[in-house]
Design a protein around this motif. Sequence first.
Motif, short mmCIF file in Angstrom:
data_model
loop_
_atom_site.label_atom_id
_atom_site.label_comp_id
_atom_site.label_asym_id
_atom_site.label_seq_id
_atom_site.Cartn_x
_atom_site.Cartn_y
_atom_site.Cartn_z
N ALA A 1 0.87 -1.25 -0.02
CA ALA A 1 -0.14 0.12 -0.13
C ALA A 1 0.93 1.20 0.13
O ALA A 1 0.73 2.20 -0.96
N ASP A 2 1.81 1.28 1.08
CA ASP A 2 2.81 2.56 1.01
C ASP A 2 3.60 2.39 -0.34
O ASP A 2 3.74 3.51 -0.94
N THR B 1 2.73 1.38 -3.22
CA THR B 1 2.16 2.07 -4.43
C THR B 1 1.84 3.37 -4.44
O THR B 1 1.68 4.15 -5.48
N LYS B 2 1.80 4.07 -3.34
CA LYS B 2 1.47 5.32 -2.95
C LYS B 2 2.89 6.05 -3.62
O LYS B 2 2.76 7.23 -4.32
N LEU B 3 3.82 5.61 -3.16
CA LEU B 3 5.14 6.25 -3.68
C LEU B 3 5.48 6.25 -5.24
O LEU B 3 5.77 7.17 -5.60
N TYR C 1 3.10 5.96 -7.46
CA TYR C 1 2.14 6.81 -8.12
C TYR C 1 2.99 8.30 -7.93
O TYR C 1 3.02 8.83 -9.31
N VAL C 2 3.61 8.71 -6.98
CA VAL C 2 3.95 10.06 -6.92
C VAL C 2 5.34 10.02 -7.74
O VAL C 2 5.70 10.86 -8.40
N ASN D 1 5.78 8.30 -10.41
CA ASN D 1 5.45 8.37 -11.82
C ASN D 1 4.96 9.76 -12.35
O ASN D 1 5.17 10.21 -13.35
#
Length: 94
Positions: free
Chosen positions: A55-56, A58-60, A62-63, A65
Amino acid sequence: MAKKSDTDAVAVVDGVEVLGPATPRLRIPLRSADDVRRELARLYRQMKSKEISAADGTKLAYVLNLLRQAIETGELETRIAALESQAQTLKGGK
């Protein structure tokens, strides 16, 4: 209440919890799309080895990207401006 991690020393001063000195920031070069690609690969390995939660991670990712897209856009703008300048010079020289 002050947030405490396992490595933070908390002292109480006049009834107020005070955290110890901040840890130094990690400096990761993220100036080029290739830098971001390397960081994404490192992040993937951390997620795969369960050093960081999916989860963490994936968030990182995304940023990262978004940052890669911004870098690529800036590079394209620079290249287009150079081509337009070159084309203008060629038109003026004829």
